[in-house]
Structures are given as structure tokens and as C-alpha cells.
Scaffold this motif. Structure first.
Motif, PDB file in Angstrom:
ATOM      1  N   ASP A 136       0.841  -1.191   0.000  1.00  0.00           N
ATOM      2  CA  ASP A 136       0.000   0.000   0.000  1.00  0.00           C
ATOM      3  C   ASP A 136       0.878   1.243   0.000  1.00  0.00           C
ATOM      4  OD1 ASP A 136      -2.815  -1.100   0.428  1.00  0.00           O
ATOM      5  OD2 ASP A 136      -1.632  -2.194   1.894  1.00  0.00           O
ATOM      6  N   LYS A 152       1.206   2.521  -7.328  1.00  0.00           N
ATOM      7  CA  LYS A 152       0.757   1.698  -8.461  1.00  0.00           C
ATOM      8  C   LYS A 152      -0.198   2.454  -9.385  1.00  0.00           C
ATOM      9  CE  LYS A 152      -0.973  -1.429  -5.751  1.00  0.00           C
ATOM     10  NZ  LYS A 152      -0.588  -0.733  -4.508  1.00  0.00           N
ATOM     11  N   GLU A 186      -8.306  -4.169  -8.695  1.00  0.00           N
ATOM     12  CA  GLU A 186      -8.860  -5.179  -7.781  1.00  0.00           C
ATOM     13  C   GLU A 186      -8.629  -4.727  -6.342  1.00  0.00           C
ATOM     14  OE1 GLU A 186      -7.509  -9.110  -8.357  1.00  0.00           O
ATOM     15  OE2 GLU A 186      -8.437  -9.243 -10.307  1.00  0.00           O
ATOM     16  N   LEU A 208     -13.163  -4.496   2.474  1.00  0.00           N
ATOM     17  CA  LEU A 208     -12.234  -3.429   2.886  1.00  0.00           C
ATOM     18  C   LEU A 208     -12.794  -2.491   3.942  1.00  0.00           C
ATOM     19  CD1 LEU A 208     -10.485  -2.375  -0.445  1.00  0.00           C
ATOM     20  CD2 LEU A 208      -9.708  -3.982   1.304  1.00  0.00           C
ATOM     21  N   ARG A 212     -12.152 -11.537  -8.123  1.00  0.00           N
ATOM     22  CA  ARG A 212     -11.200 -11.743  -9.230  1.00  0.00           C
ATOM     23  C   ARG A 212     -11.784 -12.642 -10.310  1.00  0.00           C
ATOM     24  NH1 ARG A 212      -6.945 -12.849  -6.160  1.00  0.00           N
ATOM     25  NH2 ARG A 212      -6.611 -10.614  -6.149  1.00  0.00           N
ATOM     26  N   ASP A 248      -4.575  -2.792 -11.535  1.00  0.00           N
ATOM     27  CA  ASP A 248      -3.974  -2.370 -10.276  1.00  0.00           C
ATOM     28  C   ASP A 248      -4.281  -3.509  -9.296  1.00  0.00           C
ATOM     29  OD1 ASP A 248      -3.278  -0.942  -7.987  1.00  0.00           O
ATOM     30  OD2 ASP A 248      -4.088   0.937  -8.788  1.00  0.00           O
ATOM     31  N   ARG A 249      -3.334  -4.390  -9.085  1.00  0.00           N
ATOM     32  CA  ARG A 249      -3.416  -5.604  -8.265  1.00  0.00           C
ATOM     33  C   ARG A 249      -4.067  -6.766  -9.011  1.00  0.00           C
ATOM     34  NH1 ARG A 249      -1.650  -4.729  -3.305  1.00  0.00           N
ATOM     35  NH2 ARG A 249      -1.913  -2.706  -2.280  1.00  0.00           N
ATOM     36  N   TYR A 306      -0.930 -10.996   0.577  1.00  0.00           N
ATOM     37  CA  TYR A 306      -1.697 -10.531   1.739  1.00  0.00           C
ATOM     38  C   TYR A 306      -2.374 -11.682   2.492  1.00  0.00           C
ATOM     39  CZ  TYR A 306      -1.277  -5.539   0.542  1.00  0.00           C
ATOM     40  OH  TYR A 306      -0.798  -4.276   0.282  1.00  0.00           O
ATOM     41  N   GLN A 307      -3.081 -12.539   1.732  1.00  0.00           N
ATOM     42  CA  GLN A 307      -3.807 -13.613   2.427  1.00  0.00           C
ATOM     43  C   GLN A 307      -2.907 -14.829   2.651  1.00  0.00           C
ATOM     44  OE1 GLN A 307      -5.600 -11.555   0.030  1.00  0.00           O
ATOM     45  NE2 GLN A 307      -6.185 -10.630   2.002  1.00  0.00           N
TER      46      GLN A 307
HETATM   47  P1  TYD Z   1      -6.048  -1.093  -3.125  1.00  0.00           P
HETATM   48  O1  TYD Z   1      -7.279  -0.935  -3.942  1.00  0.00           O
HETATM   49  O2  TYD Z   1      -4.769  -1.210  -3.838  1.00  0.00           O
HETATM   50  O3  TYD Z   1      -5.955   0.050  -2.073  1.00  0.00           O
HETATM   51  P2  TYD Z   1      -6.288   1.587  -2.289  1.00  0.00           P
HETATM   52  O4  TYD Z   1      -7.509   1.780  -1.459  1.00  0.00           O
HETATM   53  O5  TYD Z   1      -5.073   2.242  -1.748  1.00  0.00           O
HETATM   54  O6  TYD Z   1      -6.476   1.827  -3.749  1.00  0.00           O
HETATM   55  O7  TYD Z   1      -6.208  -2.393  -2.260  1.00  0.00           O
HETATM   56  C1  TYD Z   1      -7.025  -2.429  -1.175  1.00  0.00           C
HETATM   57  C2  TYD Z   1      -6.455  -3.349  -0.121  1.00  0.00           C
HETATM   58  O8  TYD Z   1      -6.831  -4.698  -0.392  1.00  0.00           O
HETATM   59  C3  TYD Z   1      -4.965  -3.318  -0.004  1.00  0.00           C
HETATM   60  O9  TYD Z   1      -4.630  -3.131   1.364  1.00  0.00           O
HETATM   61  C4  TYD Z   1      -4.529  -4.683  -0.439  1.00  0.00           C
HETATM   62  C5  TYD Z   1      -5.715  -5.539  -0.181  1.00  0.00           C
HETATM   63  N1  TYD Z   1      -5.833  -6.718  -1.047  1.00  0.00           N
HETATM   64  C6  TYD Z   1      -5.677  -7.988  -0.501  1.00  0.00           C
HETATM   65  O10 TYD Z   1      -5.447  -8.143   0.706  1.00  0.00           O
HETATM   66  N2  TYD Z   1      -5.804  -9.089  -1.299  1.00  0.00           N
HETATM   67  C7  TYD Z   1      -6.093  -8.981  -2.624  1.00  0.00           C
HETATM   68  O11 TYD Z   1      -6.210 -10.009  -3.328  1.00  0.00           O
HETATM   69  C8  TYD Z   1      -6.254  -7.653  -3.179  1.00  0.00           C
HETATM   70  C9  TYD Z   1      -6.572  -7.488  -4.632  1.00  0.00           C
HETATM   71  C10 TYD Z   1      -6.102  -6.555  -2.359  1.00  0.00           C
END
Ligand code: TYD
Length: 218
Positions: free
Chosen positions: A16, A20, A43, A58, A78, A99-100, A108-109
Motif C-alpha cells: 500500500d 501503483k 482489484e 475493505l 477476481r 492495479d493488483r 496478503y492472504q
Molecule cells: P487497493 O485498492 O490497492 O488500495 P487503495 O484503497 O489504496 O487503492 O487495495 C485495497 C487493499 O486490499 C490493499 O490493502 C490490499 C488488499 N488486497 C488484498 O489483501 N488481497 C487482494 O487479493 C487484493 C486485490 C487486495
């Protein structure tokens, strides 16, 4: 283009606050100005159901979400994204910038939440019918710097962002391991480089992929 599909699939990954979205936007602009059709997406999210799942997983306030549930929500989002957005765009010959993608779940998981990187990779391979990026751009960020950047201004941290620095350090190491295992499919850059320099290096790598003739006829 190297993808087995007509288009080119590029994922942006990193902790984070790595920058990106800034880099995905810069790359999209550069490619569009060269005449390519670019589909930018993110994502969790990217589809109506994905956006709903995004807020479920989130936002604070849904009570405790256990790690398996969290991983499956990301994978469900996804699956919709791969089927409804990414594959169709690649079939049309577009360049998809996300983006991800799967690596975020693995980091993360799989690593961060301790579910195991192989298990998380496997459920996501199934969810996407094994659709993998041609290139993953990994913006490697120091967790403390990432936190400083994303909390600049009033931006509130989401459920995952607000985890301890130790969690983010585990994620950083997991991303780097993924890149080290398949260096040909990754571009790893230190997120602290100036924005313009990062953009130039990413564009250079993507242009080299676009220049490669397709190995088999379409
Ligand atoms: P992101 O959209 O990149 O954050 P932002 O709000 O800064 O745009 O991602 C949201 C959060 O989700 C980030 O902390 C990472 C997490 N995440 C996972 O834990 N697993 C996943 O598969 C994805 C896609 C994101």
C-alpha cells in the motif's frame, strides 16, 4: 505480443502506498498516445459485483472477517473480473493494466494472513481459469514509507492498510519471493525512485514486449 490471447496483460503489484495507480495511469497515457487501446482496471473491484465485494472486504464495520472468508471474497471478485473484463479485453487485442491481481492475494492472504502461498495461488488459478499476466510490475516499497504516503492528507486507512508494519513487511517479502521465482515475468522497481524515472523504465519494458513477434499465428 507474447500473451496466448491477442492482447497484453500487465499487473501492477506492491504494498500500500507504492504508487501503483500513478504508474498505471502514466503507462496508459503513454500507450494510448502511441495508438494502443488500453483497458485500466483494479482489484478488488473492476465489475459491479466486484465493487460490492470490495466494500464488504475493505470497509470497517462488517464485524470480524476470518482469513479464509477474506481470501475467498478476493478470489470471487477476481473470478468476475477475469471473466467479465480482462479476458474479453485481451480477446479484443487490448492492453489490460490492472492495479493488483493474484499476487496481492498470495502476499496478503497467503503470507500476511498465514493461509499459505500455495493454497491461495491454487484457489486463484482455479478462479481465473489460470489467466496470468504477461508482465507484473512490482513497485517495492518500504512499509513505513508506504504508510507515510497513504496517510498523507486525510486518507483513512482501510481494513488491510491499517494492519501493523510487521504484516506489511511480510507482504513485501512475499512479493519479492514471487518475483524472484519467475524473474522473466516481473519488473521489480524501488518505489522510491522519481515518478518520471519509474514511468520511463516501465514503458521501456512494455515496449520491448510489444515489439516481440507473436510465437504462433492468431
Ligand atoms: P487497493 O485498492 O490497492 O488500495 P487503495 O484503497 O489504496 O487503492 O487495495 C485495497 C487493499 O486490499 C490493499 O490493502 C490490499 C488488499 N488486497 C488484498 O489483501 N488481497 C487482494 O487479493 C487484493 C486485490 C487486495
Amino acid at each position: 505480443m507474447p500473451s496466448q490471447l491477442a492482447g497484453l496483460f500487465i499487473a501492477f503489484e506492491g504494498g500500500d502506498g507504492a504508487g501503483k495507480s500513478t504508474q498505471a495511469a502514466a503507462l496508459a497515457k503513454a500507450l494510448e498516445s502511441s495508438g494502443f487501446t488500453v483497458r485500466r482496471t483494479r482489484e478488488p473491484g473492476g465489475t459491479p459485483i466486484g465493487e460490492k465485494l470490495r466494500s464488504l472486504v475493505l470497509d470497517h464495520g462488517h464485524g470480524h472477517i476470518d482469513a479464509h472468508t477474506e481470501a475467498l471474497i478476493f478470489a470471487a471478485s477476481r473470478a468476475a473480473h477475469a471473466t467479465q473484463v480482462i479476458r474479453p479485453a485481451l480477446d479484443r487485442g487490448e492492453i489490460v493494466l490492472t492495479d493488483r491481481y493474484i499476487d496481492s492475494s498470495v502476499a496478503y492472504q497467503g503470507a500476511g494472513r498465514g493461509l499459505g502461498t500455495d493454497a491461495v495461488r491454487d484457489i486463484n488459478a482455479w478462479a481465473t481459469s489460470d489467466l496470468r499476466p504477461d508482465l507484473t510490475v512490482l513497485l517495492d516499497v518500504d512499509p513505513a514509507v508506504g504508510r507515510e504516503r497513504r496517510t498523507a492528507g486525510e486518507a483513512a486507512e482501510d481494513r488491510l492498510e491499517s494492519e501493523a508494519d510487521e504484516f506489511h513487511a511480510t507482504i513485501r517479502a512475499a512479493f519479492l519471493d514471487l518475483a524472484a521465482a519467475r524473474p522473466e515475468a516481473y519488473l521489480v522497481l524501488p518505489a522510491r525512485l522519481p515518478v518520471a524515472e519509474l514511468a520511463a523504465r516501465i514503458l521501456e519494458r512494455v515496449e520491448s514486449l510489444l515489439a516481440v513477434p507473436q510465437s504462433s499465428p492468431a
